[in-house]
Design a protein around this motif. Sequence first.
Motif, mmCIF file in Angstrom:
data_model
loop_
_atom_site.group_PDB
_atom_site.id
_atom_site.type_symbol
_atom_site.label_atom_id
_atom_site.label_comp_id
_atom_site.label_asym_id
_atom_site.label_seq_id
_atom_site.Cartn_x
_atom_site.Cartn_y
_atom_site.Cartn_z
ATOM 1 N N VAL A 1 0.855 -1.187 0.000
ATOM 2 C CA VAL A 1 0.000 0.000 0.000
ATOM 3 C C VAL A 1 0.895 1.242 0.000
ATOM 4 N N GLY A 2 0.565 2.202 -0.857
ATOM 5 C CA GLY A 2 1.340 3.422 -0.975
ATOM 6 C C GLY A 2 2.383 3.377 -2.083
ATOM 7 N N GLU A 3 2.621 2.203 -2.640
ATOM 8 C CA GLU A 3 3.628 2.042 -3.697
ATOM 9 C C GLU A 3 3.130 2.651 -5.004
ATOM 10 N N GLN A 4 4.039 3.303 -5.723
ATOM 11 C CA GLN A 4 3.730 3.843 -7.040
ATOM 12 C C GLN A 4 3.952 2.740 -8.083
ATOM 13 N N VAL A 5 2.983 2.539 -8.964
ATOM 14 C CA VAL A 5 3.096 1.505 -9.990
ATOM 15 C C VAL A 5 2.659 2.062 -11.341
ATOM 16 N N GLU A 6 3.201 1.472 -12.390
ATOM 17 C CA GLU A 6 2.740 1.798 -13.740
ATOM 18 C C GLU A 6 1.732 0.740 -14.143
ATOM 19 N N VAL A 7 0.572 1.166 -14.615
ATOM 20 C CA VAL A 7 -0.493 0.241 -14.989
ATOM 21 C C VAL A 7 -0.972 0.550 -16.400
ATOM 22 N N LYS A 8 -1.555 -0.465 -17.019
ATOM 23 C CA LYS A 8 -2.171 -0.299 -18.329
ATOM 24 C C LYS A 8 -3.665 -0.552 -18.170
ATOM 25 N N VAL A 9 -4.470 0.302 -18.738
ATOM 26 C CA VAL A 9 -5.923 0.142 -18.672
ATOM 27 C C VAL A 9 -6.321 -0.946 -19.664
ATOM 28 N N ILE A 10 -6.929 -2.031 -19.140
ATOM 29 C CA ILE A 10 -7.318 -3.125 -20.039
ATOM 30 C C ILE A 10 -8.819 -3.149 -20.317
ATOM 31 N N ASN A 11 -9.625 -2.537 -19.443
ATOM 32 C CA ASN A 11 -11.047 -2.396 -19.757
ATOM 33 C C ASN A 11 -11.684 -1.349 -18.849
ATOM 34 N N VAL A 12 -12.750 -0.735 -19.367
ATOM 35 C CA VAL A 12 -13.551 0.214 -18.603
ATOM 36 C C VAL A 12 -15.007 -0.219 -18.774
ATOM 37 N N GLU A 13 -15.630 -0.606 -17.663
ATOM 38 C CA GLU A 13 -17.023 -1.079 -17.706
ATOM 39 C C GLU A 13 -17.981 0.110 -17.788
ATOM 40 N N LYS A 14 -19.214 -0.164 -18.194
ATOM 41 C CA LYS A 14 -20.230 0.889 -18.287
ATOM 42 C C LYS A 14 -20.549 1.476 -16.917
ATOM 43 N N ASP A 15 -20.423 0.628 -15.873
ATOM 44 C CA ASP A 15 -20.728 1.117 -14.522
ATOM 45 C C ASP A 15 -19.545 1.854 -13.888
ATOM 46 N N GLY A 16 -18.476 2.084 -14.658
ATOM 47 C CA GLY A 16 -17.356 2.874 -14.176
ATOM 48 C C GLY A 16 -16.187 2.080 -13.623
ATOM 49 N N LYS A 17 -16.320 0.763 -13.534
ATOM 50 C CA LYS A 17 -15.211 -0.056 -13.026
ATOM 51 C C LYS A 17 -14.081 -0.077 -14.049
ATOM 52 N N ILE A 18 -12.859 0.068 -13.536
ATOM 53 C CA ILE A 18 -11.685 0.129 -14.413
ATOM 54 C C ILE A 18 -10.798 -1.080 -14.130
ATOM 55 N N GLY A 19 -10.527 -1.861 -15.157
ATOM 56 C CA GLY A 19 -9.633 -3.015 -15.035
ATOM 57 C C GLY A 19 -8.228 -2.626 -15.456
ATOM 58 N N LEU A 20 -7.260 -2.937 -14.601
ATOM 59 C CA LEU A 20 -5.875 -2.546 -14.845
ATOM 60 C C LEU A 20 -4.961 -3.762 -14.882
ATOM 61 N N SER A 21 -3.784 -3.589 -15.476
ATOM 62 C CA SER A 21 -2.771 -4.640 -15.524
ATOM 63 C C SER A 21 -1.398 -4.039 -15.304
ATOM 64 N N ILE A 22 -0.633 -4.660 -14.415
ATOM 65 C CA ILE A 22 0.755 -4.237 -14.207
ATOM 66 C C ILE A 22 1.657 -4.971 -15.184
ATOM 67 N N LYS A 23 1.383 -6.262 -15.397
ATOM 68 C CA LYS A 23 2.274 -7.038 -16.267
ATOM 69 C C LYS A 23 2.184 -6.586 -17.724
ATOM 70 N N LYS A 24 1.029 -6.095 -18.171
ATOM 71 C CA LYS A 24 0.910 -5.627 -19.549
ATOM 72 C C LYS A 24 1.476 -4.227 -19.738
ATOM 73 N N ALA A 25 1.722 -3.519 -18.624
ATOM 74 C CA ALA A 25 2.290 -2.174 -18.715
ATOM 75 C C ALA A 25 3.795 -2.213 -18.931
ATOM 76 N N LYS A 26 4.419 -3.347 -18.652
ATOM 77 C CA LYS A 26 5.871 -3.443 -18.804
ATOM 78 C C LYS A 26 6.229 -3.493 -20.287
ATOM 79 N N ASP A 27 7.222 -2.700 -20.653
ATOM 80 C CA ASP A 27 7.698 -2.718 -22.035
ATOM 81 C C ASP A 27 8.601 -3.922 -22.222
#
Length: 132
Positions: free
Chosen positions: A52-78
Amino acid sequence: MSIEVGSKLQGKVTGITNFGAFVELPGGSTGLVHISEVADNYVKDINEHLKVGEQVEVKVINVEKDGKIGLSIKKAKDRPQQQQSRPSRNDFRPKESFEQKMNKFLKDSEDRLTSLKRNTESKRGGRGARRG
């Protein structure tokens, strides 16, 4: 700031559960990084990867109609594109067919059942064991 699928963002881990981590994104919105999207390998305990409190780079993998945002750390890595190299001899191992795998599984299963029955019957006094 609108969150678009495919964009990479910096975020701060705000909460950790047994199924993933909540990450606060720029603009105040929060998304979830599912435990399967934390690392390339199997993650048993997410606390070994994130705090908790750690800064991370994430990639947005989906955004639901109800506003939920799905993220991925492993897909954000180059990752560099894997170069096409000449295949080695080990790459040409013949693969087992489904039927071969199924036959192997059935044989192993029958062997285990036979062994289990043999051990159980001797403990219960089955198969004509003498009772004294």
